[in-house]
Enzyme design. Structure first.
Site, PDB file in Angstrom:
ATOM      1  N   LYS A 206     -13.038  -9.839 -77.643  1.00 42.37           N
ATOM      2  CA  LYS A 206     -12.634  -8.573 -77.023  1.00 42.37           C
ATOM      3  C   LYS A 206     -13.850  -7.709 -76.698  1.00 42.37           C
ATOM      4  O   LYS A 206     -13.987  -7.188 -75.601  1.00 42.37           O
ATOM      5  CB  LYS A 206     -11.675  -7.818 -77.938  1.00 42.37           C
ATOM      6  CG  LYS A 206     -11.180  -6.508 -77.359  1.00 42.37           C
ATOM      7  CD  LYS A 206     -10.206  -5.782 -78.277  1.00 42.37           C
ATOM      8  CE  LYS A 206      -8.853  -6.444 -78.301  1.00 42.37           C
ATOM      9  NZ  LYS A 206      -7.846  -5.639 -79.050  1.00 42.37           N
ATOM     10  N   GLU A 212     -20.031 -14.525 -84.793  1.00 40.49           N
ATOM     11  CA  GLU A 212     -19.830 -15.973 -84.807  1.00 40.49           C
ATOM     12  C   GLU A 212     -19.613 -16.510 -83.396  1.00 40.49           C
ATOM     13  O   GLU A 212     -20.195 -17.532 -83.002  1.00 40.49           O
ATOM     14  CB  GLU A 212     -18.625 -16.329 -85.689  1.00 40.49           C
ATOM     15  CG  GLU A 212     -18.744 -15.882 -87.125  1.00 40.49           C
ATOM     16  CD  GLU A 212     -18.142 -14.516 -87.392  1.00 40.49           C
ATOM     17  OE1 GLU A 212     -17.788 -14.260 -88.553  1.00 40.49           O
ATOM     18  OE2 GLU A 212     -18.017 -13.705 -86.438  1.00 40.49           O
ATOM     19  N   ARG A 268      -4.176 -11.645 -83.867  1.00 42.52           N
ATOM     20  CA  ARG A 268      -3.318 -12.736 -84.323  1.00 42.52           C
ATOM     21  C   ARG A 268      -1.996 -12.811 -83.560  1.00 42.52           C
ATOM     22  O   ARG A 268      -1.222 -13.738 -83.761  1.00 42.52           O
ATOM     23  CB  ARG A 268      -3.079 -12.620 -85.820  1.00 42.52           C
ATOM     24  CG  ARG A 268      -2.538 -11.281 -86.259  1.00 42.52           C
ATOM     25  CD  ARG A 268      -2.626 -11.121 -87.790  1.00 42.52           C
ATOM     26  NE  ARG A 268      -2.285  -9.785 -88.238  1.00 42.52           N
ATOM     27  CZ  ARG A 268      -3.132  -8.760 -88.250  1.00 42.52           C
ATOM     28  NH1 ARG A 268      -4.368  -8.925 -87.797  1.00 42.52           N
ATOM     29  NH2 ARG A 268      -2.762  -7.593 -88.708  1.00 42.52           N
ATOM     30  N   GLU A 353      -2.906 -11.947 -92.954  1.00 39.89           N
ATOM     31  CA  GLU A 353      -3.727 -10.887 -92.380  1.00 39.89           C
ATOM     32  C   GLU A 353      -2.875  -9.679 -92.009  1.00 39.89           C
ATOM     33  O   GLU A 353      -3.364  -8.550 -91.981  1.00 39.89           O
ATOM     34  CB  GLU A 353      -4.488 -11.405 -91.153  1.00 39.89           C
ATOM     35  CG  GLU A 353      -5.632 -10.491 -90.726  1.00 39.89           C
ATOM     36  CD  GLU A 353      -6.567 -11.120 -89.716  1.00 39.89           C
ATOM     37  OE1 GLU A 353      -7.690 -11.488 -90.098  1.00 39.89           O
ATOM     38  OE2 GLU A 353      -6.160 -11.254 -88.535  1.00 39.89           O
ATOM     39  N   HIS A 384       3.570 -36.741-100.387  1.00 38.16           N
ATOM     40  CA  HIS A 384       2.685 -37.615-101.154  1.00 38.16           C
ATOM     41  C   HIS A 384       1.469 -36.862-101.677  1.00 38.16           C
ATOM     42  O   HIS A 384       0.456 -37.465-102.018  1.00 38.16           O
ATOM     43  CB  HIS A 384       2.254 -38.799-100.289  1.00 38.16           C
ATOM     44  CG  HIS A 384       3.415 -39.668 -99.883  1.00 38.16           C
ATOM     45  ND1 HIS A 384       3.850 -40.731-100.640  1.00 38.16           N
ATOM     46  CD2 HIS A 384       4.258 -39.590 -98.824  1.00 38.16           C
ATOM     47  CE1 HIS A 384       4.899 -41.295-100.050  1.00 38.16           C
ATOM     48  NE2 HIS A 384       5.173 -40.616 -98.945  1.00 38.16           N
ATOM     49  N   LYS A 512     -18.239  -8.486 -93.264  1.00 33.09           N
ATOM     50  CA  LYS A 512     -19.013  -8.519 -92.023  1.00 33.09           C
ATOM     51  C   LYS A 512     -20.219  -7.589 -92.113  1.00 33.09           C
ATOM     52  O   LYS A 512     -21.322  -7.939 -91.684  1.00 33.09           O
ATOM     53  CB  LYS A 512     -18.130  -8.088 -90.842  1.00 33.09           C
ATOM     54  CG  LYS A 512     -17.036  -9.070 -90.471  1.00 33.09           C
ATOM     55  CD  LYS A 512     -16.250  -8.536 -89.272  1.00 33.09           C
ATOM     56  CE  LYS A 512     -15.144  -9.480 -88.847  1.00 33.09           C
ATOM     57  NZ  LYS A 512     -14.386  -8.946 -87.695  1.00 33.09           N
TER      58      LYS A 512
END
Length: 567
Positions: A206, A212, A268, A353, A384, A512
């Site tokens: 944005k 990152e 999200r 979140e 399993h 951060k």
């Protein structure tokens, strides 16, 4: 005490729980032959069987009363009306506008947002069509064969999950890749599989400042230019989903190929926006619009269906029953479909979140549990692995078992085995196995006496483990859109009843901020900052192992932070 815990329905639910906690679902089914008929909902091609829960009609009546007393109907309408329900950031929450296929006006600060939504959607459609048709060519006049999406969080998990889930709808020429981890191995391995001449990078940020994402994007740009050797070629191979035109242009991306979204689109909840560009590129405009249509259908069901017949509301209330009364600290997502193998991770971010909060909207601390830990894996693999804990462990974790009814397999027998396992697990979680049943089973196998009795306690499990069975008519864009919107609204309902803001995420900010300082220390750009002794030692150890000059001694800890002296 919070307003929630003072509501009459909350107090009555605790009285009800004192009796309900001893119920066993075997007995509930035996006493009520019509139970499965009543606890069954259908909406937008989804079918929900919620009969295998520790609930009665009275439980549901009280939970619905709690929703009313908490003002849920008014809060639902406030979201759809564009009110600024994200109170800590003073923003509307309008992912529903992104799939408003009826084009009904939706206002934010008096402005109808739909013209902007439709404009971006049309631009996305034109661009994706040009790429898919081979009209958009790379710097050597070759069509695009590979798309690399570089983003993180909501700019990665949503598009990734949808592209994986709907892979059969993908363009036969297109290969889709996702890079989110700043660990260089992910980008490095991705770049090994693609060619500069035929690769399109979609950079999703944005602000176009996310550390990152920008680190990976700049590395990809350097890799590209080592081959192309022409800065002008970047514009043919990089596009952006952002709001920062200046930073996008400085990167070398033509602002005409920047697709915007708005502050009322939470990360999200953003796959329906321009963040979904990789979905449209991979699956095509028609499939993307079908995805939106399915979500819009669920939006309309959520907004208009009465609470007692409202699928997101029912799921949310059952979740509250376990979280706040049974103390259920986790919830399992188990899709019985390999294409949905990233769905648990997507819902994990969506839920944790959103509702992983300890402060209510009015700034007061909560005095009840909020979001559970969401985890899971495909159901067949889970059987399993971790299903052992779900059956016989000391934790009780409600489970969502998800599958599609359509047998799309060209391999005979596979789908029937798959669904047989899902239905059997739901029944086993509910029924369990008593000591008498174990004895009868072992006796039939020829075991007896002391050997039999020693084995009995190990093979007993109590059952009474709650499940929701959620079936799609088929796994296609429309039904996947409805499924995702179902979970979005379920999470909203729980946050609304708890009185928390489901649409901010301040908890991720501190890490951060600290990482920026530590990064400068690790790279030698600054001297040691003030840290606790553990962090300071870890930084020094990294620099030592990587051959950096010994750093000066860490700055002393302030007296107020020193370890308190024993009395």
């Amino acid at each position: 005490m919070s307003k929630l815990t003072q509501l009459p329905a909350w107090r009555t639910l605790w009285n009800h729980f004192s009796r309900a906690r001893d119920w066993h679902m075997r007995e509930l089914f035996a006493a009520d032959p019509e139970r499965a008929e009543r606890y069954w909902l259908q909406a937008e091609g989804l079918t929900l069987d919620y009969s295998k829960n520790r609930i009665s009609d009275q439980t549901l009546t009280l939970l619905l009363q709690l929703a009313e007393e908490a003002g849920l109907p008014e809060q639902i309408e406030a979201m759809f009306q564009g009110e600024k329900i994200n109170v800590t950031e003073s923003r509307a929450v309008l992912h529903v506008a992104l799939r408003n296929r009826a084009d009904t006006p939706i206002l934010v600060d008096g402005e109808d947002v739909m013209p902007k939504v439709n404009s971006v959607l049309e631009r996305m459609g034109r661009f994706s069509q040009a790429v898919r048709n081979g009209e958009w060519l790379g710097y050597t006049r070759q069509p695009i064969t590979d798309i690399v999406n570089i983003g993180i969080g909501g700019s990665d998990l949503g598009p990734l999950m949808v592209c994986q889930a709907l892979r059969p709808y993908a363009h036969p020429r297109m290969n889709m890749h996702f890079v989110s981890n700043v660990d260089s191995s992910q980008l490095k391995e991705t770049l090994k599989r693609v060619h500069p001449e035929t690769t399109l990078f979609v950079i999703e940020s944005k602000t176009f400042t996310t550390q990152e994402t920008l680190t990976n994007a700049l590395t990809a740009r350097e890799w590209f230019l080592r081959q192309a050797r022409d800065e002008a070629a970047v514009a043919k191979h990089f596009v952006a989903v952002s709001t920062n035109k200046q930073a996008v242009a400085e990167f070398g991306i033509d602002p005409a190929n920047m697709f915007e979204f708005w502050d009322w689109v939470g990360g999200r909840f953003s796959l329906w926006s321009a963040i979904g560009l990789p979905i449209m590129l991979y699956l095509g405009e028609e499939s993307f619009l079908e995805l939106l249509d399915g979500a819009h259908g669920m939006d309309q069901h959520f907004r208009n269906a009465p609470l007692e017949a409202n699928m997101p509301v029912i799921l949310a209330l059952i979740g509250i029953w376990y979280i706040n009364f049974y103390g259920g600290g986790s919830h399992v997502i188990a899709p019985y479909d390999q294409y949905l193998h990233r769905l648990p991770a997507f819902i994990q971010q969506l839920d944790m979140e959103s509702n992983g909060k300890q402060t209510m909207r009015d700034g007061q601390p909560v005095d009840f549990e909020t979001a559970p830990i969401i985890w899971g894996e495909t159901g067949i693999n889970g059987q399993h692995a971790f299903f052992q804990l779900l059956h016989q462990g000391t934790h009780t974790s409600p489970i969502d078992l998800i599958a599609s009814l359509e047998n799309r397999s060209s391999l005979p027998g596979h789908h029937e085995i798959l669904l047989a396992n899902l239905f059997a697990q739901a029944e086993a979680f509910m029924r369990g196995k008593t000591a008498d049943e174990v004895r009868a089973e072992l006796t039939a196998q020829g075991l007896k006496g002391e050997a039999l009795e020693k084995l009995v306690p190990h093979k007993v499990f109590g059952g009474n483990r709650p499940t929701n069975t959620l079936l799609m008519s088929r796994l296609d864009p429309r039904h996947l859109g409805a499924l995702i919107a179902l979970y979005e609204h379920k999470i909203f309902v729980q946050g609304a009843i708890w009185g928390i803001n489901s649409f901010d995420q301040w908890g991720v900010e501190l890490g951060k901020q600290l990482a920026k300082t530590i990064h400068a220390e690790l790279s030698g750009k600054c001297g040691p900052a003030e840290h606790d002794s553990s962090t300071a030692k870890l930084i020094a150890f990294y620099r030592q192992v990587n051959g950096a000059e010994p750093a000066p001694s860490p700055a002393p800890v302030k007296p107020s932070q020193a370890q308190p002296q024993e009395a």
